[in-house]
Design a protein around this motif. Structure first.
Motif, short mmCIF file in Angstrom:
data_model
loop_
_atom_site.label_atom_id
_atom_site.label_comp_id
_atom_site.label_asym_id
_atom_site.label_seq_id
_atom_site.Cartn_x
_atom_site.Cartn_y
_atom_site.Cartn_z
N VAL A 5 0.86 -1.26 -0.11
CA VAL A 5 -0.15 0.20 -0.10
C VAL A 5 0.72 1.18 0.03
O VAL A 5 0.50 2.35 -0.62
N ARG A 15 1.05 10.44 4.17
CA ARG A 15 -0.40 9.73 3.98
C ARG A 15 -1.29 9.72 5.47
O ARG A 15 -2.45 10.18 5.34
N VAL A 162 -1.31 1.34 8.97
CA VAL A 162 -1.73 -0.09 8.69
C VAL A 162 -1.95 -0.53 9.94
O VAL A 162 -0.92 -0.83 11.06
N ARG A 165 -8.12 -5.11 10.86
CA ARG A 165 -9.43 -4.79 11.12
C ARG A 165 -9.81 -5.25 12.59
O ARG A 165 -9.32 -6.25 12.86
N ALA A 181 -4.73 4.69 8.82
CA ALA A 181 -4.84 4.87 7.36
C ALA A 181 -5.33 3.79 6.54
O ALA A 181 -6.33 4.14 5.60
N ASP A 182 -4.92 2.50 6.77
CA ASP A 182 -5.59 1.41 6.11
C ASP A 182 -5.69 0.41 6.96
O ASP A 182 -4.76 0.12 7.83
N GLN A 183 -6.93 -0.45 6.76
CA GLN A 183 -7.10 -1.43 7.51
C GLN A 183 -7.76 -2.63 6.44
O GLN A 183 -8.73 -2.75 6.38
N PRO A 184 -6.69 -3.35 6.16
CA PRO A 184 -6.74 -4.40 5.21
C PRO A 184 -7.70 -5.48 5.54
O PRO A 184 -7.75 -6.00 6.75
N PHE A 193 2.96 -4.70 3.60
CA PHE A 193 2.11 -3.41 3.04
C PHE A 193 2.87 -2.27 2.47
O PHE A 193 2.60 -1.26 2.23
#
Length: 215
Positions: A5, A15, A162, A165, A181-184, A193
């Motif tokens: 990511v 980011r 990151v 979840r 920022a991102d939770q895949p 990532f």
């Protein structure tokens, strides 16, 4: 199959900073977790025009599987254990004590290395923004949040590029705000990532601290 990511930690920091603009008007201290969290935190601090410091913690890895954290220790004698991981790994009290002794030595070395003659930035009565390059089990980040709370921070915000979840439940009662920022949907390790997840050196940590905006 998950794909990278972020290009590297600095890009991840930029980011992440974009999600933290609401903190600009607060009395914020940005605290990076050495080593990998510091380049991320440096970008956040620059964007928020806030002071940068480190919060030094060490993961207590399972002896036969050191990447798996059974707890963490930090400055000020803070110690956080993950009883479930310890039980599942079958780690004895003797093994835990041995790992803790080794990590305490490294923690003290890093404190001396990163701080030198420079006193820590005071967090009392301020918003402590704790930043790392990601969260896996969360034991290290929990230790860091406990440390800054014990140091008198008025608010504790944890921010990472990151994390898995559902991680928020691991920080209930520890932080006032969690920003990810991102939770895949699928998560195995933080490094998956990042295109470049090269280990951060002590020299890079010191360079980030030296370049930080003076306050």
């Amino acid at each position: 199959m998950a794909f990278a990511v972020f290009t590297d930690r600095r890009e991840a920091g930029r980011r992440l900073a974009a999600r933290l603009h609401h903190l600009r008007d607060q009395d914020v201290v940005v605290l990076g977790l050495p080593r990998g969290g510091v380049p991320v935190a440096a970008e956040v601090a620059a964007e928020l025009d806030a002071p940068l410091d480190v919060v030094v913690v060490r993961k207590l890895g399972v002896p036969e599987q050191p990447e798996l954290g059974m707890g963490a220790i930090g400055e000020g004698g803070v110690r956080v254990l993950n009883a479930e991981v310890i039980r599942l790994a079958g780690a004895s009290e003797e093994a835990l004590a041995r790992v803790e002794r080794e990590e305490r030595t490294e923690l003290e070395r890093r404190v001396r290395r990163y701080r030198g003659d420079r006193p820590p930035v005071a967090v009392t009565g301020r918003t402590a923004l704790v930043v790392d390059d990601g969260i896996a089990t969360g034991s290290t980040a929990r230790a860091a949040c406990r440390i800054v709370r014990a140091q008198g921070a008025a608010r504790v915000v944890l921010a990472v590029p990151v994390a898995p979840r559902g991680i928020a439940s691991a920080f209930t009662g520890l932080v006032d705000e969690l920003v990810v920022a991102d939770q895949p949907a699928w998560f195995a390790a933080i490094g998956q990532f990042y295109e470049d997840f090269t280990q951060t050196s002590d020299a890079e940590v010191l360079a980030c601290l030296d370049r930080a905006v003076p306050h």
